[in-house]
Design an enzyme around this catalytic site. Structure first.
Site, mmCIF file in Angstrom:
data_model
loop_
_atom_site.group_PDB
_atom_site.id
_atom_site.type_symbol
_atom_site.label_atom_id
_atom_site.label_comp_id
_atom_site.label_asym_id
_atom_site.label_seq_id
_atom_site.Cartn_x
_atom_site.Cartn_y
_atom_site.Cartn_z
ATOM 1 N N ARG A 1 57.161 -22.890 -9.544
ATOM 2 C CA ARG A 1 57.959 -22.776 -8.322
ATOM 3 C C ARG A 1 57.524 -23.868 -7.354
ATOM 4 O O ARG A 1 56.328 -24.157 -7.253
ATOM 5 C CB ARG A 1 57.680 -21.402 -7.695
ATOM 6 C CG ARG A 1 58.907 -20.582 -7.433
ATOM 7 C CD ARG A 1 58.539 -19.179 -7.071
ATOM 8 N NE ARG A 1 58.042 -19.059 -5.701
ATOM 9 C CZ ARG A 1 57.681 -17.907 -5.144
ATOM 10 N NH1 ARG A 1 57.740 -16.800 -5.834
ATOM 11 N NH2 ARG A 1 57.239 -17.863 -3.909
ATOM 12 N N ARG B 1 50.440 -21.421 2.583
ATOM 13 C CA ARG B 1 51.028 -20.080 2.707
ATOM 14 C C ARG B 1 49.950 -19.067 3.083
ATOM 15 O O ARG B 1 50.199 -18.139 3.843
ATOM 16 C CB ARG B 1 51.719 -19.680 1.387
ATOM 17 C CG ARG B 1 53.038 -20.409 1.174
ATOM 18 C CD ARG B 1 53.487 -20.388 -0.263
ATOM 19 N NE ARG B 1 53.873 -19.075 -0.741
ATOM 20 C CZ ARG B 1 54.040 -18.771 -2.030
ATOM 21 N NH1 ARG B 1 53.845 -19.697 -2.957
ATOM 22 N NH2 ARG B 1 54.397 -17.576 -2.390
ATOM 23 N N ARG C 1 50.920 -19.898 -12.033
ATOM 24 C CA ARG C 1 52.151 -19.215 -12.481
ATOM 25 C C ARG C 1 53.166 -20.209 -13.037
ATOM 26 O O ARG C 1 53.372 -21.284 -12.458
ATOM 27 C CB ARG C 1 52.832 -18.503 -11.290
ATOM 28 C CG ARG C 1 52.116 -17.293 -10.819
ATOM 29 C CD ARG C 1 52.998 -16.375 -10.014
ATOM 30 N NE ARG C 1 53.586 -16.934 -8.799
ATOM 31 C CZ ARG C 1 53.820 -16.220 -7.706
ATOM 32 N NH1 ARG C 1 53.520 -14.947 -7.654
ATOM 33 N NH2 ARG C 1 54.376 -16.780 -6.658
ATOM 34 N N ARG D 1 56.532 -9.835 8.094
ATOM 35 C CA ARG D 1 55.431 -10.787 7.985
ATOM 36 C C ARG D 1 54.930 -11.224 9.358
ATOM 37 O O ARG D 1 53.934 -11.939 9.445
ATOM 38 C CB ARG D 1 55.906 -12.029 7.233
ATOM 39 C CG ARG D 1 55.519 -12.029 5.742
ATOM 40 C CD ARG D 1 56.248 -13.184 5.137
ATOM 41 N NE ARG D 1 55.648 -13.800 4.017
ATOM 42 C CZ ARG D 1 56.087 -13.638 2.758
ATOM 43 N NH1 ARG D 1 57.025 -12.786 2.486
ATOM 44 N NH2 ARG D 1 55.553 -14.329 1.782
ATOM 45 N N LYS E 1 51.737 -7.564 -4.448
ATOM 46 C CA LYS E 1 52.805 -6.717 -3.890
ATOM 47 C C LYS E 1 53.981 -6.590 -4.868
ATOM 48 O O LYS E 1 54.468 -5.498 -5.122
ATOM 49 C CB LYS E 1 53.316 -7.288 -2.549
ATOM 50 C CG LYS E 1 52.245 -7.480 -1.503
ATOM 51 C CD LYS E 1 52.816 -7.912 -0.167
ATOM 52 C CE LYS E 1 53.536 -9.251 -0.177
ATOM 53 N NZ LYS E 1 52.689 -10.429 -0.473
HETATM 54 P P1 AMP Z 1 57.342 -14.749 -1.159
HETATM 55 O O1 AMP Z 1 57.983 -14.872 -2.489
HETATM 56 O O2 AMP Z 1 57.391 -13.350 -0.594
HETATM 57 O O3 AMP Z 1 55.945 -15.333 -1.122
HETATM 58 O O4 AMP Z 1 58.228 -15.623 -0.134
HETATM 59 C C1 AMP Z 1 58.465 -16.997 -0.367
HETATM 60 C C2 AMP Z 1 58.822 -17.690 0.930
HETATM 61 O O5 AMP Z 1 59.993 -17.070 1.505
HETATM 62 C C3 AMP Z 1 57.780 -17.603 2.022
HETATM 63 O O6 AMP Z 1 56.763 -18.594 1.878
HETATM 64 C C4 AMP Z 1 58.638 -17.816 3.269
HETATM 65 O O7 AMP Z 1 58.998 -19.178 3.427
HETATM 66 C C5 AMP Z 1 59.905 -17.056 2.929
HETATM 67 N N1 AMP Z 1 59.825 -15.643 3.373
HETATM 68 C C6 AMP Z 1 59.829 -14.538 2.590
HETATM 69 N N2 AMP Z 1 59.747 -13.417 3.331
HETATM 70 C C7 AMP Z 1 59.688 -13.832 4.627
HETATM 71 C C8 AMP Z 1 59.567 -13.150 5.874
HETATM 72 N N3 AMP Z 1 59.501 -11.820 5.952
HETATM 73 N N4 AMP Z 1 59.531 -13.912 7.004
HETATM 74 C C9 AMP Z 1 59.620 -15.251 6.953
HETATM 75 N N5 AMP Z 1 59.700 -15.953 5.815
HETATM 76 C C10 AMP Z 1 59.741 -15.254 4.651
#
Ligand code: AMP
Length: 213
Positions: free
Chosen positions: A160, A171, A127, A88, A13
């Site tokens: 990270r 995740r 990564r 999400r 994405k």
């Molecule tokens: P990402 O970089 O998009 O994978 O997001 C990293 C982390 O941020 C996720 O594992 C969640 O803990 C939190 N997060 C990001 N977007 C959301 C969302 N829309 N709803 C809930 N948690 C989120």
């Protein structure tokens, strides 16, 4: 143009959002990036979100919905925007419809990236990012010349906290649990498009351009 990108972490994405920004000049709203910045700056939101993020859980809906509402209110997005990593959950999807309706906007396309767990784990757990300049590597697909050291600035390469194999698996589980009903919210609409996240970056982008044009 308002685009929603759905899919597991590591499905591509963020990469495709960058391509879209370059080609169409659309603004990207990544809840993951916004939350990481909040954690770094130790804001109230960041302090509340950190534990959930580190363990691979979703941050509570109220927190992320407020972030999105604030971004939309700021009216940052003259040429439209790409939502990367939001919604999400079904509750977030429903709330998003309400926020957009209030300002007489609606989603143009929902792009749903499909991807297998093994691919996600391989992509994300490898990564690494330079602590100093932020340049990104992958230990298998684009490794630095010297282990753990940035080619550009000799900075230290870090993983990270939520990119470890264990947390990536968590995740992915969290994503799978929510994805069915969230996709279901959009699936019947002609705006909804499934994409093969296993394909190469260029192939996926060509598919997206075909949909948008
Ligand atoms: P990402 O970089 O998009 O994978 O997001 C990293 C982390 O941020 C996720 O594992 C969640 O803990 C939190 N997060 C990001 N977007 C959301 C969302 N829309 N709803 C809930 N948690 C989120």
């Amino acid at each position: 143009m308002i685009l929603v990108l759905l899919g597991a972490p590591g499905a591509g994405k963020g990469t495709q959002a960058k391509n879209l920004i370059e080609k169409y000049g659309i603004h990207q709203i990544s809840t993951g990036d916004i939350l990481r910045e909040a954690v770094k700056n130790q804001t109230e939101t960041g302090i509340k979100a950190k534990g959930f993020m580190d363990s691979g859980d979703l941050v509570p809906d109220e927190l992320v919905i407020e972030i999105i509402a604030e971004e939309v209110r700021r009216g940052c997005c003259v040429n439209g925007f790409i939502l990367d990593g939001f919604p999400r959950t079904l509750a977030q999807g429903v709330e998003l419809d309400k926020v957009l309706k209030k300002i007489h906007l609606q989603i143009d396309h929902v792009l749903d990236f499909e991807i297998k767990r093994e691919t996600v784990v391989e992509r994300i757990a490898g990564r690494r990012t330079c602590k100093s300049c932020g340049f990104g590597y992958h230990i298998r697909f684009s490794p630095p010349s010297k282990d753990g050291v940035c080619d550009k600035c000799d900075g230290e390469l870090l993983q990270r906290a939520d990119d470890t194999e264990e947390t990536v698996n968590k995740r992915y589980d969290v994503y799978k649990k929510q994805s069915g009903e969230l996709s279901g919210h959009y699936e019947k609409s002609s705006k909804y498009h499934k994409l093969d996240g296993e394909s190469g970056v260029e192939e996926v982008f060509a598919e997206i351009v075909k949909i948008l044009d």
